[in-house]
Each structure stands twice: as C-alpha cells, then as structure tokens.
Design an enzyme around this catalytic site. Structure first.
Site, PDB file in Angstrom:
ATOM      1  N   TYR A   1       5.671  17.434   4.461  1.00 18.16           N
ATOM      2  CA  TYR A   1       6.521  16.970   3.360  1.00 18.16           C
ATOM      3  C   TYR A   1       7.678  16.167   3.926  1.00 18.16           C
ATOM      4  O   TYR A   1       8.315  16.597   4.890  1.00 18.16           O
ATOM      5  CB  TYR A   1       7.089  18.165   2.583  1.00 18.16           C
ATOM      6  CG  TYR A   1       6.665  18.165   1.139  1.00 18.16           C
ATOM      7  CD1 TYR A   1       6.968  17.091   0.310  1.00 18.16           C
ATOM      8  CD2 TYR A   1       5.944  19.223   0.599  1.00 18.16           C
ATOM      9  CE1 TYR A   1       6.574  17.079  -1.001  1.00 18.16           C
ATOM     10  CE2 TYR A   1       5.535  19.215  -0.720  1.00 18.16           C
ATOM     11  CZ  TYR A   1       5.858  18.144  -1.518  1.00 18.16           C
ATOM     12  OH  TYR A   1       5.462  18.129  -2.834  1.00 18.16           O
TER      13      TYR A   1
ATOM     14  N   GLU B   1      10.057  14.055   1.708  1.00 20.81           N
ATOM     15  CA  GLU B   1      10.771  13.355   0.627  1.00 20.81           C
ATOM     16  C   GLU B   1      12.033  12.699   1.167  1.00 20.81           C
ATOM     17  O   GLU B   1      12.779  13.314   1.929  1.00 20.81           O
ATOM     18  CB  GLU B   1      11.163  14.360  -0.457  1.00 20.81           C
ATOM     19  CG  GLU B   1       9.990  14.850  -1.269  1.00 20.81           C
ATOM     20  CD  GLU B   1      10.342  16.062  -2.109  1.00 20.81           C
ATOM     21  OE1 GLU B   1      11.254  16.802  -1.720  1.00 20.81           O
ATOM     22  OE2 GLU B   1       9.696  16.262  -3.137  1.00 20.81           O
TER      23      GLU B   1
ATOM     24  N   THR C   1      -0.942  -4.278  -3.439  1.00 17.12           N
ATOM     25  CA  THR C   1      -1.771  -3.148  -3.020  1.00 17.12           C
ATOM     26  C   THR C   1      -1.889  -3.249  -1.501  1.00 17.12           C
ATOM     27  O   THR C   1      -1.604  -4.297  -0.912  1.00 17.12           O
ATOM     28  CB  THR C   1      -3.197  -3.235  -3.604  1.00 17.12           C
ATOM     29  OG1 THR C   1      -3.679  -4.554  -3.366  1.00 17.12           O
ATOM     30  CG2 THR C   1      -3.256  -2.938  -5.067  1.00 17.12           C
TER      31      THR C   1
ATOM     32  N   ASP D   1       3.347 -10.138  -7.816  1.00 20.28           N
ATOM     33  CA  ASP D   1       2.399  -9.088  -7.446  1.00 20.28           C
ATOM     34  C   ASP D   1       1.261  -9.801  -6.716  1.00 20.28           C
ATOM     35  O   ASP D   1       0.384 -10.394  -7.332  1.00 20.28           O
ATOM     36  CB  ASP D   1       1.915  -8.378  -8.714  1.00 20.28           C
ATOM     37  CG  ASP D   1       0.849  -7.327  -8.431  1.00 20.28           C
ATOM     38  OD1 ASP D   1       0.341  -7.288  -7.291  1.00 20.28           O
ATOM     39  OD2 ASP D   1       0.522  -6.560  -9.355  1.00 20.28           O
TER      40      ASP D   1
ATOM     41  N   LYS E   1      -6.692  -3.875  -0.600  1.00 19.61           N
ATOM     42  CA  LYS E   1      -7.614  -4.975  -0.921  1.00 19.61           C
ATOM     43  C   LYS E   1      -7.749  -5.832   0.334  1.00 19.61           C
ATOM     44  O   LYS E   1      -8.352  -5.379   1.318  1.00 19.61           O
ATOM     45  CB  LYS E   1      -7.084  -5.775  -2.109  1.00 19.61           C
ATOM     46  CG  LYS E   1      -7.045  -4.973  -3.425  1.00 19.61           C
ATOM     47  CD  LYS E   1      -6.634  -5.852  -4.579  1.00 19.61           C
ATOM     48  CE  LYS E   1      -6.823  -5.239  -5.924  1.00 19.61           C
ATOM     49  NZ  LYS E   1      -5.910  -4.182  -6.309  1.00 19.61           N
TER      50      LYS E   1
ATOM     51  N   ARG F   1      -5.568   3.106   0.423  1.00 21.22           N
ATOM     52  CA  ARG F   1      -5.155   2.862  -0.963  1.00 21.22           C
ATOM     53  C   ARG F   1      -3.662   3.147  -1.100  1.00 21.22           C
ATOM     54  O   ARG F   1      -3.199   4.216  -0.694  1.00 21.22           O
ATOM     55  CB  ARG F   1      -5.917   3.773  -1.930  1.00 21.22           C
ATOM     56  CG  ARG F   1      -7.410   3.748  -1.793  1.00 21.22           C
ATOM     57  CD  ARG F   1      -8.072   4.307  -3.024  1.00 21.22           C
ATOM     58  NE  ARG F   1      -7.941   3.356  -4.103  1.00 21.22           N
ATOM     59  CZ  ARG F   1      -8.707   2.271  -4.245  1.00 21.22           C
ATOM     60  NH1 ARG F   1      -9.675   2.031  -3.387  1.00 21.22           N
ATOM     61  NH2 ARG F   1      -8.511   1.438  -5.238  1.00 21.22           N
TER      62      ARG F   1
HETATM   63  C1  LIG Z   1      -2.597  -7.766  -9.275  1.00 22.92           C
HETATM   64  C2  LIG Z   1      -2.812  -6.282  -9.236  1.00 22.92           C
HETATM   65  N1  LIG Z   1      -1.749  -5.480  -9.313  1.00 22.92           N
HETATM   66  C3  LIG Z   1      -1.880  -4.143  -9.295  1.00 22.92           C
HETATM   67  C4  LIG Z   1      -3.112  -3.543  -9.185  1.00 22.92           C
HETATM   68  C5  LIG Z   1      -3.201  -2.047  -9.244  1.00 22.92           C
HETATM   69  O1  LIG Z   1      -3.332  -1.481  -8.002  1.00 22.92           O
HETATM   70  P1  LIG Z   1      -3.547   0.096  -7.864  1.00 22.92           P
HETATM   71  O2  LIG Z   1      -4.959   0.355  -8.165  1.00 22.92           O
HETATM   72  O3  LIG Z   1      -3.153   0.366  -6.438  1.00 22.92           O
HETATM   73  O4  LIG Z   1      -2.619   0.739  -8.826  1.00 22.92           O
HETATM   74  C6  LIG Z   1      -4.249  -4.335  -9.084  1.00 22.92           C
HETATM   75  C7  LIG Z   1      -5.579  -3.700  -8.964  1.00 22.92           C
HETATM   76  O5  LIG Z   1      -6.598  -4.197  -9.124  1.00 22.92           O
HETATM   77  C8  LIG Z   1      -4.097  -5.747  -9.116  1.00 22.92           C
HETATM   78  O6  LIG Z   1      -5.149  -6.546  -9.070  1.00 22.92           O
END
Ligand SMILES: Cc1ncc(COP(=O)(O)O)c(C=O)c1O
Length: 478
Positions: free
Chosen positions: A179, A181, A361, A335, A364, A370
């Site tokens: 842990y 935090e 993420t 994002d 990917k 993950r």
């Molecule tokens: C642009 C984008 N943002 C966020 C996510 C979500 O990611 P997570 O599955 O880690 O929550 C995805 C997932 O496909 C994505 O394509």
C-alpha cells in the site's frame, strides 16, 4: 488496512482450538484497543469448534508477574504469542485452565494445540506456494484458452497490444502487496522507500519518453485507467455542472469526453457530473470541421476543450485547436490514448507543443500495463499576444499540478497499483529506444498497406485513408 486511527477494533482471520471460556487475566485494558480474533470459517480444517479469542493490548507491567506466582502459569506465559502491530505490543493469550483438557492427561492441551496449529500453518504455507494450475485449475484452464485465442487468431483491434515478458513479470510481482497512498516522499504508509524509487523512475522515464523537461511538465503515473485519468482532470479543474467540449463519440471521440445519446441519455460519468457539448467531424469527409468547432466553442465557452479520440484516423491540427481554446478561454487537454506511441516517436504532430494537459492510456501503442497517465504543464505560463485569458489563467504560473495530483488521490483513487507502475516504467524505457521507433514506423506502414488493399477492393475508408495506426472502414453500404 489502516490501523492508524484511534478506534482500532478489527478482526483477523485467525484460528484457535481452545474452548471459548478464558480465565480472567489480570490486565489493565486500554481504551479502544481491544481486538477480537475471529475464526474465519474457511480456515477450519476440521469440524472442531473454534471460538473467537478476545485479544487485549497489554501494558508492559502486566507482563511482569511476581516471582512467587506458580511456575506452570509462568511457563504458560512464555508460551503466549507476543507480537507488534503498528508499534503496539500485542499478546495472544493461551487457554490455561480448561478443566476438560486438564482432566484428559497431564499436558494434553499443548499436544492438541501444536498439532492443530502446525497443520493449519502448513496449509497456509502450501497455499502461498502453489502454482496457479494447482491452486485453481478452473481459472488456469480458461486463461490457457484465452492465451491460445490471443496467439492463434489475428487481432486487429486498434486499442489493444501485446506486452513484453518483462512487463508481464512486473505485473505479476510482489509489488502488488504494498500500500502506498500518496506521492513519492509523502506516503500514508511506512516501508515505501523502494516503491518511491520505482514511481520516481517511472515519472522520469515518462518525461524522457515524450522529450519533456521536468521544469515545464509534470506527470502523474497513478491513474488506474485513462477514463479515470480524464475524470481526474475534470475533477481537478471543474465544479460539478461546468462545461467541457470534446469530439462526439459517433464522430470518433471517447465516452469519457462526455457522451450523451441523441435522445439525451447521459452515458458517461463525465456527462452526468459535468455539462458537455460535443463537436463533430464533417459527415461527408470524415475530417474534423475546425471552423464549426470554433463557432461552437465561442458560443458554448467550455472550460476545458478536449482534442484526441478513439477512432480518428487522421493527424490532429493542434495549433488550430490551441487557437480556438485561447479564443474561448479554455484549458486545452489532449487525450492521446490512441496516438501516444506515435507522439513519443514523433510519427505524428505533437500535442505537448500546444496543450496544457495531455492524458493517455498506457496499454495501447505504448505496450505497457493497463492504466492511465496525466501530463500537466508546470512553471511559468507562456503568454501569447491577442489571446484571451483561459479559465485557469489568473496567475503567471500554472497551478495544475497540485489540483490534478489531489484529484487522483485522495479524491478519486486509493493506493496506486505499484506492480502496474513498475510495469509502466519498463514499457516507457522501451518507448525511448530506436527499436521502438522502428516498431511504430512499421505499424504505420502496416496500417497504410491494409488501407491500400481495402481501397483497391473498393471499400470506403472514412477520410479516404489513414495517417496513424488505425483505419475506419465504412460498413454502412454493406
Ligand atoms: C481516446 C481514449 N481515451 C480513453 C480511453 C479509455 O481508456 P481506459 O480503458 O484505460 O479507461 C480510450 C479507450 O479506448 C480511448 O480510446
């Protein structure tokens, strides 16, 4: 388990074969420190009756018994188990005067206790050491089938990847036990010196992988997913009900950018807790209509303007969205979940040159575990002439770091997943290598080869092709 609070009543899964009647032991009770050792039913190896053993924190003087007290009692006390939890001295008292057991033989109690305790200890040790195929054959068999499925089929899902062995090893490691935090150097638990080293290394590798200087950018590597990373950004910067604007989901945006169905149903927590108004791609061309986006943004005036998406096959015009964000006074967030590998290797335009916050993420293109990651600007703001002040533009320095870190923990998450953070550090080390750049370049070539093959077969691709790793094949005519 946090035992630091004053009201430390808790139960342990502990077994004991003593009868329930305890002889009163002279002791001075300590307020709120009584602990009840409960028998976990799954712990029992036989139908014998087990009873909870009340356990008390003993003050030092209780342990000091007078010399003249009977020797057997003194001997029994030596057999008591003494241990410490969070600095508290504790004593597991053994049953001393069970008449039934005493009647059986001179010292039968010791024999029974030891045999029973030993067998249970052996069982616990055995669980700890069992390989998965013995510990849980059902799960093992299903996992094996999934492995066959992953390796024998063709996987063309743009958001998936295969992690390397080193990442897998870190994921399945003892780091999951800890842990931690808080942030490196400021944790709520002790014993985090190595976890701090891992997280700090992960942070410096994340900055290095994207060519960022630590006086201009900071990064939080703790989010459990990109959805929670995005939500942490909104939580950090917005009050409930305040406005965001992102690419519409049917246009290729992600639900965490605030999706509502055409009928008005709020799909993601983003649209439940904040107000969202999306921009769209041009339905004829499939490209983002930046002029329309500008018009909408100037009318709607979102506090955060989001670029990046889940199924947009073309490069983003980051300078243009920066210009729009400045005009409407929004914080610009990208994002880059789908394109982070291309960004790191400079195989697409760079959101870091224009955005205030960049999320992604990690599983990917980055080929990591993950999870999610948040980069935020720090240090003095670069002010450009003629630009409107953004919603977070009241000072000369960025104030994103503290807000974002606080939103991740304690607002939205608990303890970071340290095995994931170590695995991410490993992946990010690889991202910074020339081999990874070659891998990403090949990935782009593969996507273009597939696009050309489909176009030759008269398939319609949205936008007519791809600049990145994914293609959008329009199946509506089929
Ligand atoms: C642009 C984008 N943002 C966020 C996510 C979500 O990611 P997570 O599955 O880690 O929550 C995805 C997932 O496909 C994505 O394509």
């Amino acid at each position: 388990m946090d035992l630091s609070g004053s009201d430390s009543k808790f139960s342990f899964g502990f077994g004991c074969s003593h009868a329930s009647s305890m002889s009163p032991t002279p002791r001075i009770p300590i307020a709120d420190d009584s602990i009840n050792l409960q028998v976990d039913p799954s712990f029992r190896s036989s139908p014998a009756t087990f009873s909870p053993i009340p356990l008390q924190l003993l003050e030092q003087k209780v342990a000091v018994q007078k010399e003249e007290e009977e020797t057997p009692k003194k001997k029994d006390e030596k057999e008591d188990e003494h241990f410490r939890i969070l600095g508290h001295h504790m004593c597991l008292k053994r049953q001393r005067d069970c008449p039934l057991l005493l009647a059986q033989s001179k010292h039968p109690r010791r024999t029974i206790v030891d045999t029973d305790l030993e067998s249970r200890r052996a069982a616990v040790r055995a669980w700890g050491d069992q390989p998965l195929h013995l510990a849980d054959p059902d799960i093992h068999e299903i996992m094996d089938k999934e492995k066959q499925r992953q390796t024998k089929g063709i996987e063309l899902i743009a958001s998936e990847n295969f992690v390397c062995r080193a990442v897998m090893e870190a994921l399945g490691s003892h780091l999951t036990n800890k842990y931690s935090e808080g942030m490196p150097g400021a944790r709520y638990y002790t014993g985090n010196q190595y976890i701090d080293q891992i997280e700090n290394l992960c942070i410096s590798r994340a900055l290095n992988a994207f060519g960022l200087e630590s006086d201009k950018w900071g990064v939080n590597v703790q989010p459990y997913s990109c959805t929670s990373a995005n939500f942490a950004v909104y939580t950090a910067l917005l009050l409930p009900g305040e406005r965001i604007m992102g690419l519409d989901s049917p246009s290729g945006g992600h639900m965490s950018h605030g999706y509502c169905t055409p009928g008005g149903k709020k799909i993601s927590a983003t649209s439940i807790f904040f107000e969202s108004f999306p921009y769209k791609v041009n339905p004829q061309t499939g490209f983002i209509d930046y002029d329309k986006l500008e018009d909408k943004a100037l009318d709607y005036r979102p506090k955060i303007l989001i670029c990046g998406g889940s199924s947009y096959p073309r490069d983003w015009d980051f300078p243009r969205v920066r210009q729009i964000a400045d005009k409407c006074g929004a914080v610009l967030m990208c994002d880059m979940a789908h394109i982070s590998g291309l960004v790191a290797t400079k195989e697409c335009s760079n959101p870091f040159d224009h955005c205030d916050i960049v999320t992604s993420t990690t599983h990917k293109g980055l080929r990591g575990p993950r999870g999610g990651i948040i980069f935020y600007r720090r240090g003095p703001k670069i002010r450009k002439q003629g630009h409107h002040a953004s919603h977070c533009d009241s000072s000369t320095h960025y104030d994103l770091e503290e807000k974002i870190n606080f939103a991740v923990f304690p607002s939205l998450q608990g303890g970071p997943h340290n095995n994931h953070i170590a695995a991410l550090a490993i992946a990010l080390k690889q991202v910074a290598t020339p081999e990874y750049k070659a891998y990403v370049q090949q990935m782009k070539k593969n996507a273009q080869a597939l696009a050309s093959a489909l176009l030759r077969r008269k398939c319609r691709l949205v936008t007519g092709g791809t600049d990145n790793h994914l293609l959008l094949w329009d199946l509506t005519p089929l």
